[in-house]
Design an enzyme around this catalytic site. Structure first.
Site, PDB file in Angstrom:
ATOM      1  N   SER A  93      24.022 -32.932  -2.765  1.00  0.00           N
ATOM      2  CA  SER A  93      24.468 -32.071  -3.846  1.00  0.00           C
ATOM      3  C   SER A  93      25.979 -32.280  -4.065  1.00  0.00           C
ATOM      4  O   SER A  93      26.421 -33.401  -4.283  1.00  0.00           O
ATOM      5  CB  SER A  93      24.108 -30.619  -3.535  1.00  0.00           C
ATOM      6  OG  SER A  93      24.342 -29.768  -4.621  1.00  0.00           O
TER       7      SER A  93
ATOM      8  N   HIS B  48      15.975 -29.295  -6.887  1.00  0.00           N
ATOM      9  CA  HIS B  48      17.248 -29.689  -6.282  1.00  0.00           C
ATOM     10  C   HIS B  48      17.289 -29.346  -4.797  1.00  0.00           C
ATOM     11  O   HIS B  48      17.899 -30.062  -4.000  1.00  0.00           O
ATOM     12  CB  HIS B  48      18.393 -28.989  -7.021  1.00  0.00           C
ATOM     13  CG  HIS B  48      19.758 -29.470  -6.617  1.00  0.00           C
ATOM     14  ND1 HIS B  48      20.227 -30.732  -6.924  1.00  0.00           N
ATOM     15  CD2 HIS B  48      20.754 -28.846  -5.931  1.00  0.00           C
ATOM     16  CE1 HIS B  48      21.462 -30.870  -6.453  1.00  0.00           C
ATOM     17  NE2 HIS B  48      21.797 -29.743  -5.829  1.00  0.00           N
TER      18      HIS B  48
ATOM     19  N   ASP C  27      14.022 -32.387  -9.690  1.00  0.00           N
ATOM     20  CA  ASP C  27      15.395 -31.862  -9.695  1.00  0.00           C
ATOM     21  C   ASP C  27      15.883 -31.747 -11.139  1.00  0.00           C
ATOM     22  O   ASP C  27      16.109 -32.749 -11.809  1.00  0.00           O
ATOM     23  CB  ASP C  27      16.293 -32.797  -8.891  1.00  0.00           C
ATOM     24  CG  ASP C  27      17.706 -32.244  -8.685  1.00  0.00           C
ATOM     25  OD1 ASP C  27      18.089 -31.293  -9.382  1.00  0.00           O
ATOM     26  OD2 ASP C  27      18.412 -32.779  -7.817  1.00  0.00           O
TER      27      ASP C  27
END
Length: 343
Positions: A145, A317, A287
């Site tokens: 991330s 995600h 995602d």
């Protein structure tokens, strides 16, 4: 802010089996010299870090999303870490074979004169810390991330300090739709700060964020039941989940920190061509924050060799947190391919 004295703990490798080796864990802070991207010149910044694993082994930097801290794995005084299923003795990032370095992300308050913090600032702080600790060069940077964004910035700006980059669910730039969603979250928090309802606003912003972190398939499976009448209104199954997530976040996070790091994601912009470090990318088709198309573009444009593994998951995600069993062999393989050549 004064530097936190480094505390060095020799600790057993495991509490459930005879240790194969003695681990060393150093937890503290160092002052480093930085020139913030959105600052007014050079400044001194305090970087809080954890450095743990086998003494003398090569170092692997590990960074997560904006809500992750330096406690990536278990250490003295910390029973567990946010990625303990991937980082530990015998895990994909094996503390018997390496040392893991992780920091608490910087915010503008840590950078005197800076109006915002960038992924480049986080990368520069890590690079300065690598020098200050006498590491010199790290085996790999494993980022997920926002951590993947920081890893890309690190590889672009400090190629001589890094042998391999492993980037999960993070690209060279934010997708405009994801920026729009985070912008609404920040607007909610700013409204809370202005009205004196900070906790309520941060709670709602986190609830909205959860709808972007997870995938539609998971929500469909978990919350398909009908509503029930409670306290004079209908409650839908998903509401309890979202409210719990919001309360939990408020209990451990600060509104101004959230604003700074959320904005930092949307300020991120790294030219892929500048990244010549061998790179392993991991993406998830579900995602919605980091579309697979963006990772395909990143792979095509990277200046060095790059692979892209696609992992099907219902978790969107958050698959980098939820799919550790499936991610472990990919991370292990990425590290093993450069372990023998590390110098």
């Amino acid at each position: 802010m004064p530097a936190e004295p480094a505390t060095v703990f020799p600790i057993p490798a495991t509490v459930t089996a005879p240790p194969r080796c003695d681990f060393s864990s150093q937890r503290g802070s160092r002052e480093v010299h930085l020139e913030p991207k959105y600052g007014q010149g050079a400044c001194r910044a305090t970087v809080r870090y954890l450095w743990t694993g086998a003494p003398g082994a090569p170092t692997v930097i590990v960074q997560g999303g904006i809500s992750a801290d330096r406690d990536v794995c278990a250490s003295p005084g910390q029973a567990n870490g946010w990625w303990s299923e991937l980082v530990g003795e015998g895990a994909a990032i094996d503390l018997a074979q390496c040392r893991v370095l992780s920091i608490d992300y910087l915010v503008p308050a840590d950078l005197p004169g800076a109006s915002a913090v960038s992924s480049e600032d986080q990368a520069d702080a890590l690079a300065a810390l690598v020098d200050d600790l006498g590491i010199g060069r790290v085996l790999a940077f494993v980022g997920a991330s926002y951590g993947a964004m920081t890893g890309l910035a690190f590889a672009a700006r400090h190629p001589g300090k890094l042998r391999r980059l492993v980037a999960l669910a993070g690209a060279h730039r934010p997708h405009p739709l994801a920026t729009a969603q985070r912008s609404v979250q920040r607007g909610i928090v700013r409204l809370g700060l202005e009205s004196g309802q900070v906790d309520q606003a941060l709670n709602l912003a986190r609830q909205l964020a959860m709808t972007t972190y997870r995938g539609a398939e998971e929500f469909s499976r978990r919350f398909a039941a009908g509503p029930e009448l409670r306290e004079g209104r209908f409650h839908f199954p998903v509401e309890d989940y979202l409210e719990h997530a919001g309360r939990s976040f408020v209990a451990r996070f600060d509104a101004t920190r959230f604003l700074a790091l959320s904005e930092s994601i949307d300020l991120h912009d790294i030219s892929p061509e500048r990244v010549r470090t061998p790179t392993s990318l991991v993406g998830f088709p579900s995602d919605r924050l980091v579309p697979l198309a963006d990772l395909c573009e990143l792979q095509r444009r990277l200046g060095g060799t790059a692979s892209l593994d696609v992992v099907e998951s219902p978790y969107g995600h958050d698959a980098f947190l939820k799919e550790t069993t499936r991610l472990a062999p990919l991370v292990r393989e990425a590290l093993e391919c450069c372990h023998g050549e590390y110098a």
